[in-house]
Scaffold this active site. Structure first.
Site, PDB file in Angstrom:
ATOM      1  CD1 TRP A  28      -1.016   2.416   2.279  1.00 14.94           C
ATOM      2  CD2 TRP A  28      -2.757   1.710   1.044  1.00 14.94           C
ATOM      3  NE1 TRP A  28      -1.732   3.308   2.542  1.00 14.94           N
ATOM      4  CE2 TRP A  28      -3.158   3.172   1.626  1.00 14.94           C
ATOM      5  CE3 TRP A  28      -3.834   1.365   0.350  1.00 14.94           C
ATOM      6  CZ2 TRP A  28      -4.047   3.940   1.566  1.00 14.94           C
ATOM      7  CZ3 TRP A  28      -5.001   2.094   0.252  1.00 14.94           C
ATOM      8  CH2 TRP A  28      -5.078   3.270   0.744  1.00 14.94           C
ATOM      9  CG  MET A  29       1.953   5.361  -2.526  1.00 15.55           C
ATOM     10  SD  MET A  29       2.461   5.419  -4.340  1.00 15.55           S
ATOM     11  CE  MET A  29       4.191   5.195  -4.336  1.00 15.55           C
ATOM     12  CG  ASN A  30      -1.113   6.823   2.792  1.00 17.48           C
ATOM     13  OD1 ASN A  30      -0.686   5.645   3.347  1.00 17.48           O
ATOM     14  ND2 ASN A  30      -1.016   7.787   3.485  1.00 17.48           N
ATOM     15  CG  ASP A  31      -0.371  11.082   3.007  1.00 23.53           C
ATOM     16  OD1 ASP A  31      -1.198  10.737   2.691  1.00 23.53           O
ATOM     17  OD2 ASP A  31      -0.193  11.545   4.238  1.00 23.53           O
ATOM     18  CD1 TRP A  55      -2.655   4.296   5.762  1.00 26.38           C
ATOM     19  CD2 TRP A  55      -3.117   3.502   7.718  1.00 26.38           C
ATOM     20  NE1 TRP A  55      -2.082   5.311   6.798  1.00 26.38           N
ATOM     21  CE2 TRP A  55      -2.271   4.763   8.214  1.00 26.38           C
ATOM     22  CE3 TRP A  55      -3.482   2.967   8.711  1.00 26.38           C
ATOM     23  CZ2 TRP A  55      -2.071   5.200   9.465  1.00 26.38           C
ATOM     24  CZ3 TRP A  55      -3.258   3.209   9.976  1.00 26.38           C
ATOM     25  CH2 TRP A  55      -2.681   4.413  10.262  1.00 26.38           C
ATOM     26  CG  PHE A  90       1.276   9.019  10.653  1.00 20.11           C
ATOM     27  CD1 PHE A  90       1.596   7.537  10.616  1.00 20.11           C
ATOM     28  CD2 PHE A  90       0.267   9.601  11.166  1.00 20.11           C
ATOM     29  CE1 PHE A  90       0.680   6.735  10.938  1.00 20.11           C
ATOM     30  CE2 PHE A  90      -0.661   8.695  11.715  1.00 20.11           C
ATOM     31  CZ  PHE A  90      -0.520   7.316  11.366  1.00 20.11           C
ATOM     32  CG  ASP A 156       0.721  15.025   8.068  1.00 23.02           C
ATOM     33  OD1 ASP A 156       1.356  13.974   8.648  1.00 23.02           O
ATOM     34  OD2 ASP A 156      -0.407  15.332   7.994  1.00 23.02           O
ATOM     35  CD1 TRP A 296      -7.538  10.272   2.830  1.00 28.45           C
ATOM     36  CD2 TRP A 296      -6.864   8.192   3.190  1.00 28.45           C
ATOM     37  NE1 TRP A 296      -6.319  10.414   3.074  1.00 28.45           N
ATOM     38  CE2 TRP A 296      -5.848   8.833   3.342  1.00 28.45           C
ATOM     39  CE3 TRP A 296      -6.981   6.646   3.399  1.00 28.45           C
ATOM     40  CZ2 TRP A 296      -4.528   8.254   3.662  1.00 28.45           C
ATOM     41  CZ3 TRP A 296      -5.680   6.072   4.134  1.00 28.45           C
ATOM     42  CH2 TRP A 296      -4.452   7.077   3.902  1.00 28.45           C
TER      43      TRP A 296
HETATM   44  N1  DQQ Z   1      -1.581  10.152   6.169  1.00 29.80           N
HETATM   45  C1  DQQ Z   1      -2.508  11.390   6.652  1.00 29.80           C
HETATM   46  C2  DQQ Z   1      -1.349  12.196   7.374  1.00 29.80           C
HETATM   47  C3  DQQ Z   1      -0.727  11.123   8.056  1.00 29.80           C
HETATM   48  C4  DQQ Z   1      -0.695  10.152   7.233  1.00 29.80           C
HETATM   49  C5  DQQ Z   1      -2.638  12.106   5.189  1.00 29.80           C
HETATM   50  C6  DQQ Z   1      -0.721   8.657   7.719  1.00 29.80           C
HETATM   51  O1  DQQ Z   1      -1.995  13.164   8.042  1.00 29.80           O
HETATM   52  O2  DQQ Z   1       0.731  11.427   8.526  1.00 29.80           O
HETATM   53  O3  DQQ Z   1      -3.461  11.262   4.329  1.00 29.80           O
HETATM   54  O4  DQQ Z   1      -0.464   7.847   6.807  1.00 29.80           O
END
Ligand code: DQQ
Length: 471
Positions: A28-31, A55, A90, A156, A296
């Site tokens: 999985w990939m996010n930010d 996630w 994070f 963040d 999301w």
């Molecule tokens: N994803 C959120 C951030 C957090 C991270 C935003 C956790 O606030 O740091 O998508 O995966």
């Protein structure tokens, strides 16, 4: 760092794998995180869960590129394996100091896994001399508690340099009002951070959100811009239609008084799939942005194949006509393998015959001055799967319709004589740029057969059509 290969899902089917966008090798990939330039490479890190297609405990995946379009996957840079980040590494950012690469990220702490909402968050530093191996500071965290009037949402960090000082902005939430805000910290050495105050904050939850994630504060063409990902803005008929937004404000900020005179929040990208964008300053002075090309709680058909998530194309930001423009960096032209369309055409209906519609750069350019028509539509159709881009001349509106639930997204263009529509497709993505980036739509789109591409207008319109096959 080493991963446990046995626990990692494998990619079982290439059908949705992208050819030229960054995506995880599996899992999985996010930010996007830590987007920076170091020792001859662009580095891009990302929120990564190597042990599942959803996630989970966050690692920092890592890739680098000489040219922003050919990415080399590297071993993950960070894993949640220290006391300072036990439940997740994070999102965060990177900066180069004294030829060393510093990562600044949030340590997530959930003391009891059965209550994931009872967490606390700290800010931490990891350092690298070669851009490959990262060492977490033994003295982490570098910021251990939020300001006293803050809630537990404190994450963040985006670091930047201004006038010989280091600063970072943090995403957060005011405890009393439960509204989003961006904080400012200052440091001389990237380790000792001093809280300065609030850059700006939501005045109302419904219009500006209950939490601001992933703030990014930078100066561009005389504007102080704050790009952020607010959660909880209520949708109106045509705006803020995604679960969460990525938006920005522009204005003038005074680092002495922290006075920020800025205008209203505006959405940065109008597509279904765009979040947590982060920028970097390229060596040649361009401000380049990458976002997570997903949303999301969306469906991720690629999860069935052992992976999930992707990044947008890197986009150069410019400030024009009192707004941010985003347009793919010039390096993207290297992806062209063959010109497949090049003609002046006038008509109302036609199919665009291209060998590979899922790896295509397409441009439609028309002068609208003498056109009496109202509507132009470009359609990608593969069975039930359909993505349609429509321009309505009367109200200067772009509408993207993706078949399925919650189908439509909207953007308003300035009244102007020309329409310039540029589109990049890549297996399971479509990115649409109107008028050089005045309005942008990022879309995941999952045709399982090669789509038919058609063009339709209500009255004949003369236009130039160009197209390239992409590798
Ligand atoms: N994803 C959120 C951030 C957090 C991270 C935003 C956790 O606030 O740091 O998508 O995966």
């Amino acid at each position: 760092m080493e991963l446990d290969q046995h626990r990692m899902p494998k990619v079982t089917n290439p059908r949705f794998r992208l050819h030229y966008h960054l995506m995880p090798p599996q899992g999985w990939m996010n930010d996007p995180n830590g987007f920076t330039y170091f020792q001859g490479y662009y580095h891009l890190f990302y929120q990564y869960h190597p042990y599942g297609v959803e996630w989970g405990p966050m690692h920092w995946g890592h890739a680098r590129s000489r040219d922003l379009v050919h990415w080399e996957t590297l071993p993950p840079a960070l894993a949640p394996d220290s006391e300072a980040d036990e439940s997740g590494c994070f999102s965060g950012s990177a900066i180069v100091k004294d030829d060393r690469l510093f990562l600044i990220y949030t340590g997530h702490h959930v003391p009891d896994e059965t209550h994931p909402d009872d967490f606390w968050q700290t800010q931490n530093v990891a350092v690298s001399d070669d851009g490959l191996h990262f060492y977490k500071l033994a003295t982490n965290p570098v910021i251990s508690t939020p300001p006293t009037d803050n809630s537990q949402h404190f994450r963040d960090p985006k670091v930047f340099e201004r006038d010989g000082q280091y600063y970072l902005t943090l995403g957060s939430q005011t405890a009393a009002t439960k509204t989003g805000r961006a904080l400012l910290y200052r440091s001389a050495n990237l380790i000792d951070w001093e809280y300065q105050g609030v850059i700006t904050e939501a005045t109302e939850r419904s219009t500006a959100g209950f939490m601001w994630e992933c703030p990014d504060f930078f100066r561009l063409n005389g504007q102080d811009l704050l790009v952020l990902s607010p959660q909880g803005i209520e949708a109106t008929a045509k705006q803020n239609l995604n679960l969460y937004q990525t938006s920005y404000v522009a204005g003038q900020f005074d680092f002495q008084t922290l006075n920020y005179r800025h205008d209203e929040l505006q959405e940065l990208d109008h597509g279904h799939d765009f979040y947590a964008a982060q920028t970097m300053l390229a060596p040649d002075g361009r401000r380049i942005l990458i976002g997570w090309m997903d949303m999301w709680e969306a469906e991720f058909p690629e999860q069935a194949d052992g992976w999930a998530g992707a990044m947008t194309l890197p986009r150069e930001l410019t400030w024009r006509h009192e707004q941010l423009y985003m347009f793919p960096v010039a390096e993207v032209r290297q992806l062209r393998t063959k010109q497949v369309l090049n003609e002046n055409w006038q008509g109302t209906n036609r199919e665009l015959q291209v060998p590979d519609p899922q790896h295509l750069e397409l441009r439609l350019h028309a002068n609208l001055t003498d056109w009496q028509g109202q509507q132009l539509t470009l359609r990608f159709q593969a069975g039930e799967q359909q993505l349609q881009v429509t321009y309505h001349k009367d109200d200067h509106e772009m509408v993207v319709t993706r078949a399925g639930r919650d189908a439509q997204r909207f953007a308003q263009l300035r009244p102007q004589e020309e329409l310039d529509l540029q589109i990049w497709t890549d297996t399971s993505s479509v990115e649409i740029f109107a008028n050089q980036g005045e309005a942008v739509f990022s879309e995941r789109f999952y045709p399982t057969t090669s789509p038919q591409v058609t063009l339709q207008t209500d009255l004949p319109l003369a236009m130039q059509i160009t197209g390239y096959n992409l590798y």
